[in-house]
Design an enzyme around this catalytic site. Structure first.
Site, mmCIF file in Angstrom:
data_model
loop_
_atom_site.group_PDB
_atom_site.id
_atom_site.type_symbol
_atom_site.label_atom_id
_atom_site.label_comp_id
_atom_site.label_asym_id
_atom_site.label_seq_id
_atom_site.Cartn_x
_atom_site.Cartn_y
_atom_site.Cartn_z
ATOM 1 N N TYR A 75 22.040 -19.659 -12.303
ATOM 2 C CA TYR A 75 22.327 -21.000 -11.789
ATOM 3 C C TYR A 75 21.029 -21.723 -11.467
ATOM 4 C CZ TYR A 75 23.916 -24.775 -8.767
ATOM 5 O OH TYR A 75 24.133 -26.015 -8.207
ATOM 6 N N LYS B 234 19.396 -25.305 -12.986
ATOM 7 C CA LYS B 234 18.963 -26.445 -12.186
ATOM 8 C C LYS B 234 17.455 -26.689 -12.299
ATOM 9 C CE LYS B 234 22.992 -27.682 -10.863
ATOM 10 N NZ LYS B 234 23.568 -28.970 -11.334
#
Length: 266
Positions: free
Chosen positions: A145, A149
């Site tokens: 994740y 980002k």
């Protein structure tokens, strides 16, 4: 249509996307709310509600054509669609990670490729990418994740270099933890892996679950209000932290060895 601002938002079924629709519509903007399942937008105030799957270019182009046909422009694109899953890199399912990147990263690329040509015609526009404070530093079992980002940060910086001569501004919003369905979705996506008692990373998974249970989270409406104020500024900065706890904000400025020491202790 006078000089109303036309704003297209992805991922409006829940969370920040939904709150932004409410706030920006109340401020008099023309809000185009989108989600994969348009039925989830039924009770949402918006000028237009459309189905968009950000991983499917045909879905995106159909929606863009409808917006331009009806309003003749897109002033602001808010790339909000995204989700998370947890797991150690050794154990996480690679196909699940790829699916998340398809939404969190390539979904943004797909939206940009569809919307920027319309903005270029008007020689103005804003692209708002919703990143995360996790795009500034990594945490154990959150690597994929965080990587997605981190990529949003790079895409945003690249766009500023490529589009400045067309008067198209780009910024990335870096929210901290908020009270949305984000963490519930995370748990649903990662439950089998994180509840595996036989995993050699089970201590990480248990520690993470305990931390999230007691973690303080900002009210999503307050965070969306702050984001809406940023979006409507005349000139945008490169990035904005929103609803970020003081300690998280400080960690982003620490040297690598201090940051890693703190993450290991956590």
């Amino acid at each position: 249509m006078k000089n109303e601002i036309v704003i297209l938002i992805t991922g409006c079924s829940t969370g920040i996307g939904r709150e932004l629709c409410n706030i920006l519509f109340d401020k008099g903007c023309i809000v185009v709310a989108t989600a994969r399942n348009v039925e989830t937008l039924k009770d949402l105030p918006a000028s237009l509600k459309l189905s968009i799957d950000v991983t499917q270019k045909e879905s995106i182009q159909r929606a863009i054509n409808q917006v331009v046909s009806k309003f003749h422009k897109i002033d602001i694109l808010i790339n909000n669609a995204g989700y998370s899953l947890r797991g150690a890199l050794e154990e996480i399912d690679a196909n699940s990670a790829k699916s998340m990147f398809d939404v969190n990263v390539f979904g943004i690329v797909n939206m940009i490729q569809a919307v920027v040509p319309e903005m270029r015609k008007k020689r103005c526009g804003k692209i708002i990418n919703i990143g995360s404070i996790s795009g500034k530093f990594v945490q154990s079992i959150n690597g994929v994740y965080c990587a997605s980002k981190f990529a949003v940060e790079a895409l945003s910086d690249t766009l500023r270099l490529e589009l400045h001569s067309y008067n198209i501004q780009t910024t990335v919003i870096e929210p901290g933890p908020m009270k949305t369905n984000f963490f519930k979705t995370l748990e649903n996506n990662s439950v089998d892996l994180m509840e595996n008692e036989k995993s050699c990373y089970s201590h990480f998974y248990k520690s993470d679950a305990q931390y999230r249970n007691k973690q303080k989270r900002t009210d999503s409406k307050a965070a969306a209000q702050a984001i809406s104020d940023i979006i409507l500024k005349k000139r945008l900065n490169a990035r904005y932290k929103v609803a970020v706890p003081f300690t998280y904000g400080m960690v982003t400025y620490f040297p690598d060895f201090i940051r890693e020491y703190l993450m290991k202790k956590r």
